[in-house]
Design an enzyme around this catalytic site. Structure first.
Site, PDB file in Angstrom:
ATOM      1  CG  ASN A 187      10.236   0.162  -2.585  1.00  0.00           C
ATOM      2  OD1 ASN A 187      11.597  -0.473  -2.426  1.00  0.00           O
ATOM      3  ND2 ASN A 187       9.765  -0.874  -3.948  1.00  0.00           N
ATOM      4  CD  GLU A 194      11.784  -0.669   1.610  1.00  0.00           C
ATOM      5  OE1 GLU A 194      13.273  -1.248   0.807  1.00  0.00           O
ATOM      6  OE2 GLU A 194      11.077  -0.882   1.315  1.00  0.00           O
ATOM      7  CG  ASP A 198       8.211  -2.577   6.305  1.00  0.00           C
ATOM      8  OD1 ASP A 198       7.054  -3.383   7.268  1.00  0.00           O
ATOM      9  OD2 ASP A 198       7.995  -2.037   5.410  1.00  0.00           O
ATOM     10  CG  ASN A 212       9.080  -5.234   7.030  1.00  0.00           C
ATOM     11  OD1 ASN A 212       9.078  -6.353   6.719  1.00  0.00           O
ATOM     12  ND2 ASN A 212      10.096  -4.252   7.098  1.00  0.00           N
ATOM     13  CG  HIS A 238       4.817  -1.014   1.724  1.00  0.00           C
ATOM     14  ND1 HIS A 238       4.275  -1.949   3.001  1.00  0.00           N
ATOM     15  CD2 HIS A 238       6.180  -1.408   1.230  1.00  0.00           C
ATOM     16  CE1 HIS A 238       5.682  -2.424   2.705  1.00  0.00           C
ATOM     17  NE2 HIS A 238       6.548  -2.757   2.016  1.00  0.00           N
TER      18      HIS A 238
END
Length: 290
Positions: A25, A50, A158, A160, A256
């Site tokens: 992130n 990310e 990830d 999602n 995360h």
């Protein structure tokens, strides 16, 4: 050296392949965490998602990690993935590639002998749900292709999608919400159906709180009220050689948690001459640390 993967019956540290995947992130906000994670766990393969930065905006200390081949694939403020592979696993540098469906810097892969290592960040789907569905369908075809080529695929990242109802905390359960819909779960099952194993579930088949993402408010992480979105999916032959797969739930400041997997594999390891010091030349092979 020998190419490919030879599966051994014995166990020894020299035969352990370690992989960590983590949605950070934002790479610049997580520089200290990443350096700490590398120092603490010494992963052979590090898959980040990310990263939200183009390669020229990656902090210098991360961009050219001395003991890794590093590939940064992102752009400012959005999406982005990276793949770091210890230099002792490959000589020369592996070729990093992107499939044709990678339109938003969301996937990178590299082959090490029979292994195909993949770092992937599936779209959230909130802004463009059809694009997410297309991406998951393309990932299914990508995995099927790797299987047909005889590659031992490892998909890290990830995704999602919460695979099962229990992969979302009961208080957050909503089958109409993106990430929990029946269609997305069916698409993820098709990806896994290409000879892959959900490694976290292999080791913790009965754990109903195996979450990897928590909304960053109301102490959700401390209460473990979250979703399982981050996975290590690997070829069944690799799953047979897996030693562990665990969520590092208390590590780091991202929303995360990292997921760590270790395998008992006999891979060729290469030694390198130490770089001149100082300064060390970028890309110069380093001494094996593992």
């Amino acid at each position: 050296g020998q190419q490919g993967v030879m599966l051994l019956s014995g166990y020894g540290r020299s035969n352990v392949l370690s992989i960590i995947t983590w949605n950070v992130n934002g790479i610049r906000a997580r520089q200290g965490d990443i350096l700490q994670l590398i120092a603490q766990e010494r992963p052979d393969v590090l898959c980040l998602q990310e990263i939200k930065a183009s390669s020229e905006h990656i902090p210098a200390e991360l961009r050219d990690l001395a003991d890794y081949y590093c590939y940064w694939h992102g752009h400012k403020g959005y999406s982005g993935v990276s793949l770091q592979i210890t230099r002792s696993l490959s000589q020369p540098c592996p070729v990093f590639t992107h499939p044709s469906f990678d339109l938003e810097t969301r996937i990178v892969s590299a082959d090490i002998g029979e292994l195909r290592l993949v770092s992937v960040y599936v779209p959230n789907g909130g802004k463009d749900f059809p694009a997410k569905q297309e991406f998951l369908d393309a990932l299914d075809a990508f995995a099927a292709n790797a299987l047909s080529e005889g590659k031992l695929l490892v998909v890290c990242g990830d995704l999602n999608v919460a695979r099962e109802v229990r992969d979302v905390h009961p208080t957050l359960n909503n089958p109409q919400q993106i990430g929990q819909t029946e269609r997305e779960r069916a698409q993820l099952e098709r990806v896994i159906g290409n000879g892959l194993v959900d490694l976290s579930r292999q080791f913790q088949p009965d754990e109903d709180r195996l979450f990897t993402w928590w909304a960053p408010w109301r102490n959700m992480r401390q209460k473990n009220i979250g979703w399982r979105l981050d996975y290590v999916l690997c070829h069944r032959r690799l799953a047979e050689r897996a030693l562990e797969c665990r969520v590092l739930r208390d590590f780091g400041t991202s929303d995360h948690a990292p997921v760590l997997a270790r395998f008992d594999l006999d891979l060729p390891r290469y030694e390198f001459e130490p770089p001149p010091s100082p300064p060390s030349a970028p890309g110069k092979p380093q001494l094996e640390l593992f």
